[in-house]
Design a protein around this motif. Structure first.
Motif, PDB file in Angstrom:
ATOM      1  N   VAL A 361       0.848  -1.202   0.000  1.00 47.92           N
ATOM      2  CA  VAL A 361       0.000   0.000   0.000  1.00 47.92           C
ATOM      3  C   VAL A 361       0.883   1.251   0.000  1.00 47.92           C
ATOM      4  O   VAL A 361       0.608   2.220  -0.719  1.00 47.92           O
ATOM      5  CB  VAL A 361      -0.960  -0.012   1.216  1.00 47.92           C
ATOM      6  N   ALA A 362       1.960   1.215   0.771  1.00 53.43           N
ATOM      7  CA  ALA A 362       2.861   2.376   0.816  1.00 53.43           C
ATOM      8  C   ALA A 362       3.427   2.651  -0.583  1.00 53.43           C
ATOM      9  O   ALA A 362       3.416   3.784  -1.061  1.00 53.43           O
ATOM     10  CB  ALA A 362       3.982   2.125   1.822  1.00 53.43           C
ATOM     11  N   GLU A 363       3.862   1.591  -1.256  1.00 56.46           N
ATOM     12  CA  GLU A 363       4.421   1.761  -2.612  1.00 56.46           C
ATOM     13  C   GLU A 363       3.367   2.313  -3.570  1.00 56.46           C
ATOM     14  O   GLU A 363       3.621   3.215  -4.348  1.00 56.46           O
ATOM     15  CB  GLU A 363       4.923   0.421  -3.148  1.00 56.46           C
ATOM     16  N   HIS A 364       2.171   1.762  -3.476  1.00 54.71           N
ATOM     17  CA  HIS A 364       1.088   2.198  -4.369  1.00 54.71           C
ATOM     18  C   HIS A 364       0.833   3.700  -4.244  1.00 54.71           C
ATOM     19  O   HIS A 364       0.624   4.391  -5.234  1.00 54.71           O
ATOM     20  CB  HIS A 364      -0.193   1.416  -4.048  1.00 54.71           C
ATOM     21  N   PHE A 365       0.873   4.211  -3.017  1.00 50.57           N
ATOM     22  CA  PHE A 365       0.571   5.633  -2.816  1.00 50.57           C
ATOM     23  C   PHE A 365       1.838   6.501  -2.777  1.00 50.57           C
ATOM     24  O   PHE A 365       1.752   7.697  -2.518  1.00 50.57           O
ATOM     25  CB  PHE A 365      -0.202   5.825  -1.505  1.00 50.57           C
ATOM     26  N   GLY A 366       2.994   5.884  -3.033  1.00 52.66           N
ATOM     27  CA  GLY A 366       4.245   6.647  -3.002  1.00 52.66           C
ATOM     28  C   GLY A 366       4.581   7.150  -1.605  1.00 52.66           C
ATOM     29  O   GLY A 366       5.071   8.278  -1.432  1.00 52.66           O
ATOM     30  N   LEU A 367       4.308   6.336  -0.590  1.00 52.69           N
ATOM     31  CA  LEU A 367       4.583   6.732   0.798  1.00 52.69           C
ATOM     32  C   LEU A 367       5.605   5.785   1.421  1.00 52.69           C
ATOM     33  O   LEU A 367       5.958   4.770   0.834  1.00 52.69           O
ATOM     34  CB  LEU A 367       3.293   6.665   1.625  1.00 52.69           C
ATOM     35  N   LYS A 368       6.010   6.139   2.623  1.00 41.21           N
ATOM     36  CA  LYS A 368       6.891   5.217   3.364  1.00 41.21           C
ATOM     37  C   LYS A 368       6.020   4.394   4.320  1.00 41.21           C
ATOM     38  O   LYS A 368       4.990   4.892   4.811  1.00 41.21           O
ATOM     39  CB  LYS A 368       7.891   6.010   4.200  1.00 41.21           C
ATOM     40  N   VAL A 369       6.483   3.179   4.622  1.00 42.28           N
ATOM     41  CA  VAL A 369       5.731   2.350   5.577  1.00 42.28           C
ATOM     42  C   VAL A 369       5.602   3.093   6.908  1.00 42.28           C
ATOM     43  O   VAL A 369       4.552   3.056   7.564  1.00 42.28           O
ATOM     44  CB  VAL A 369       6.423   0.976   5.760  1.00 42.28           C
ATOM     45  N   ALA A 370       6.647   3.822   7.257  1.00 45.09           N
ATOM     46  CA  ALA A 370       6.625   4.578   8.530  1.00 45.09           C
ATOM     47  C   ALA A 370       5.474   5.589   8.543  1.00 45.09           C
ATOM     48  O   ALA A 370       4.891   5.861   9.596  1.00 45.09           O
ATOM     49  CB  ALA A 370       7.951   5.286   8.739  1.00 45.09           C
ATOM     50  N   ASP A 371       5.141   6.141   7.351  1.00 42.15           N
ATOM     51  CA  ASP A 371       4.013   7.090   7.297  1.00 42.15           C
ATOM     52  C   ASP A 371       2.708   6.392   7.655  1.00 42.15           C
ATOM     53  O   ASP A 371       1.844   6.952   8.318  1.00 42.15           O
ATOM     54  CB  ASP A 371       3.863   7.666   5.878  1.00 42.15           C
ATOM     55  N   LEU A 372       2.581   5.156   7.174  1.00 40.51           N
ATOM     56  CA  LEU A 372       1.342   4.417   7.454  1.00 40.51           C
ATOM     57  C   LEU A 372       1.229   4.093   8.941  1.00 40.51           C
ATOM     58  O   LEU A 372       0.145   4.062   9.501  1.00 40.51           O
ATOM     59  CB  LEU A 372       1.292   3.117   6.647  1.00 40.51           C
ATOM     60  N   LYS A 373       2.371   3.869   9.542  1.00 37.46           N
ATOM     61  CA  LYS A 373       2.352   3.494  10.967  1.00 37.46           C
ATOM     62  C   LYS A 373       2.230   4.713  11.877  1.00 37.46           C
ATOM     63  O   LYS A 373       1.926   4.573  13.058  1.00 37.46           O
ATOM     64  CB  LYS A 373       3.634   2.750  11.321  1.00 37.46           C
ATOM     65  N   SER A 374       2.495   5.886  11.313  1.00 33.13           N
ATOM     66  CA  SER A 374       2.541   7.086  12.163  1.00 33.13           C
ATOM     67  C   SER A 374       1.136   7.536  12.563  1.00 33.13           C
ATOM     68  O   SER A 374       0.123   6.974  12.116  1.00 33.13           O
ATOM     69  CB  SER A 374       3.220   8.226  11.402  1.00 33.13           C
ATOM     70  N   ASP A 375       1.088   8.570  13.398  1.00 32.18           N
ATOM     71  CA  ASP A 375      -0.209   9.125  13.817  1.00 32.18           C
ATOM     72  C   ASP A 375      -0.534  10.407  13.065  1.00 32.18           C
ATOM     73  O   ASP A 375      -1.489  11.092  13.405  1.00 32.18           O
ATOM     74  CB  ASP A 375      -0.189   9.442  15.329  1.00 32.18           C
TER      75      ASP A 375
END
Ligand SMILES: Nc1ncnc2c1ncn2[C@@H]1O[C@H](COP(=O)(O)OP(=O)(O)OP(=O)(O)O)[C@@H](O)[C@H]1O
Length: 445
Positions: A361-375
Motif C-alpha cells: 500500500v505504501a508503494e502504491h501511494f508513493g509513501l513510506k511504511v513509517a508514514d502508514l504506521k505514524s499518527d
C-alpha cells in the motif's frame, strides 16, 4: 467503567468473528454506570433484542472478569433521532378518472426460488437475515419499514422475495406486491399518461405487504417520489408492512427527498456486508446441491477465495464449471477450475502478512511504511493508512489489537474505526472501491 467496556470489547473482538463483532458488539456504546451496573446502549431495539438473546452472557462474563462477579449490565436502546408525526401526511388531491391500469398478479411475481431455506446465513448477512425473518413472521410489527441495504449481488432481492414467499406460505390470501422501483415508476408513468391514477393508487394502497427493490432508482424522480411517499403513508397508517432495498444507506442516496429518507429511518435499517470465505463456500455448496453439480471441497474453497464478493458472480463461476463438466463429461477438479476460470480468479493460497500489505500500500501511494504506521493526520496519509488497515483485516487473520500493534501501537478502537470507515466508503466512492480492488488483486496475484 468506560475503560472496562472498551477492554471488554477488545477481548470480545479476539474471540468472535470480526463480522459478528462488527454487527452486534461494536455498535454497543458505553452510556455510564451507577454503582455496580454498567449502562450500555444499543442503536435500536433489534440489536438490543438480538444481543440480549445471544451475546449478553458472554459480554457479562467479559466485563465481570475485568471487575468482579457482582457487576451487572443494563442494555438500553438509543433514543430515536426522529419523531413520527402524529397525523398522517395530507393525502394528495385525487387524480383524474380511473379505468384500467395493467398491473401484475401481485401474488405471483415473487421468485419461488428465493426463500429463507435457500438463503445461507453468515456473519455478513445475519443482521439483515434476522430482520427479514422477523418481519416475515410478524409483518407490520416492530420493524416497519424495513430498509435493507448492501452492495451488488449480496442477496437483497433474495431476502425481499423470501419475506414475500414466507408470508404467502402462511397466508395464501395475503396481498403482496413485489416491485422494483423502476417498475413502480414505469407503471406510474403509464397511469399518468392514461389518466388512471386512482387505479394506480388503489392497487398499491390495498396491499398487505409492499416490497420495493432498488429504491435508490427513484432518487431524483420527483413525481415518483411524491407518489411513493403517499403510498408509503397510506400503507404505514393502515399498519401494513413496507420493505425496501437499496445499494446505499438512506442518507447516502443522492437526490432522495428528505421526507422519504426520514421515513426510511423510522423503522429498522439492516445492512448486508460482503460475505467471508466460509459463507461463500456455504452458498456455493447449497447452490451446487440445488443444481446437482458435484463440487469438490477444494474447488469450492478455490472459488470462495476469489476476490469477488458478489454472490451472483460466484454462482456464475459455478454454473460455468457445471456446464463445462456436463459438456465434456469430465468431473470438476481443481485443475479444471483453474483452467476454466483462469481469467477471473486469482490464487489466494499464498499467505499474506500485515507487513506485505503495509509495503504494498505504501508503494502504491508513493509513501513510506513509517508514514502508514505514524499518527500524522494529513489527508494524504489518512486514507492510505485506513485502506491498509482495512486490507489487513480483510486478507489476514490478525485481530484488531494485533493490527493496531503493527500500526505503531494504535488502539483497537482506532483500527475498528478505520475498517468501518473504509467499508462505508466502499459503498459510496467508486474511485476508492477501484483502488481497494486493485490493491487486493495485486496482493493476491
Ligand atoms: N446468502 C445467500 N445465500 C444464498 N444465495 C445467495 C445469498 N446471497 C446472494 N445469493 C444469491 O446471489 C444472487 C444475487 O443475489 P440478489 O439478486 O439477491 O442480490 P442483490 O443484493 O439484490 O443484488 P443487486 O444489487 O444487483 O440487486 C442470487 O441468485 C441469490 O440467490
Amino acid at each position: 467503567m468506560e475503560e472496562v467496556w472498551l477492554q471488554a470489547q477488545s477481548n470480545l473482538a479476539k474471540v468472535l468473528t470480526h463480522q459478528t463483532f462488527n454487527t452486534w458488539i461494536e455498535p454497543i456504546k458505553y452510556l455510564g454506570s451507577k454503582r455496580n451496573v454498567l449502562l450500555l446502549e444499543a442503536p435500536n431495539q433489534f440489536v438490543r433484542d438480538r444481543v440480549s438473546e445471544s451475546y449478553l452472557p458472554m459480554i457479562l462474563e467479559s466485563v465481570q472478569s475485568l471487575t468482579d462477579s457482582q457487576t451487572k449490565i443494563e442494555l438500553l436502546i438509543a433514543k430515536p433521532k426522529l419523531e413520527k408525526p402524529k397525523q398522517p401526511a395530507a393525502p394528495e388531491a385525487a387524480a383524474a378518472e380511473p379505468e384500467t391500469c395493467a398491473g401484475p398478479d401481485h401474488s405471483t411475481n415473487l421468485n419461488p426460488k428465493y426463500t429463507f431455506d435457500t438463503f445461507v446465513c453468515g456473519g455478513s448477512n445475519q443482521f439483515a437475515h434476522a430482520a427479514a425473518q422477523s418481519v416475515a413472521n410478524s409483518p407490520a410489527g416492530k420493524y416497519n419499514p424495513l430498509f435493507i441495504y448492501g452492495g451488488v449481488g449480496l442477496g437483497k432481492t433474495h431476502l425481499l422475495n423470501a419475506i414475500g414467499n414466507h408470508v404467502l406460505s402462511v397466508n395464501r390470501k395475503a396481498r403482496i406486491c413485489f416491485y422494483t422501483s423502476e417498475k413502480f415508476m414505469n407503471e406510474l408513468i403509464n397511469c399518468l399518461r392514461y389518466q388512471k391514477m386512482d387505479q394506480f393508487r388503489n392497487k398499491f394502497r390495498k396491499m398487505d405487504i409492499l416490497l420495493i427493490d432498488d429504491i435508490q432508482f427513484i432518487a431524483g424522480k420527483e413525481r415518483t417520489q411524491e407518489e411513493f411517499f403517499h403510498t408509503f403513508n397510506s400503507l404505514y397508517e393502515s399498519h401494513k408492512q413496507i420493505v425496501v432495498t437499496s445499494d446505499k444507506f438512506p442518507k447516502d442516496i443522492p437526490g432522495l427527498e428528505e421526507r422519504l429518507r426520514s421515513r426510511f429511518e423510522w423503522g429498522l435499517i439492516a445492512d448486508i456486508q460482503a460475505p467471508d470465505t466460509e459463507t461463500k463456500v456455504a452458498i456455493l455448496r447449497k447452490k451446487a446441491d440445488a443444481d446437482h453439480i458435484s463440487l469438490p471441497d477444494d474447488v469450492a474453497l478455490f472459488l470462495a477465495s476469489s476476490s469477488t464478493t458478489n454472490v451472483r458472480e460466484l454462482e456464475g463461476m459455478l454454473i460455468r464449471l457445471g456446464a463445462v463438466s456436463s459438456l465434456t463429461g469430465k468431473n470438476i477438479t481443481l485443475d479444471m477450475a483453474r483452467e476454466v476460470l483462469k481469467d477471473i480468479i486469482v490464487d489466494k493460497s499464498k499467505e499474506i502478512t500485515v507487513e506485505m500489505i503495509q509495503k504494498f500500500v505504501a508503494e502504491h501511494f508513493g509513501l513510506k511504511v513509517a508514514d502508514l504506521k505514524s499518527d500524522k493526520r494529513l489527508k494524504v496519509l489518512v486514507i492510505p493508512r485506513q485502506i491498509a488497515i482495512y486490507l489487513c483485516r480483510d486478507l489476514t487473520k490478525s485481530s484488531y489489537p494485533e493490527i493496531g500493534e503493527r500500526f505503531g501501537g494504535k488502539d483497537h478502537s482506532t483500527i475498528i474505526h478505520s475498517v468501518k470507515k473504509v467499508e462505508k466508503l466502499l459503498s459510496q466512492d467508486f474511485e476508492l472501491r477501484n483502488t481497494v480492488d486493485t490493491l487486493r488483486k495485486g496482493l493476491l496475484s
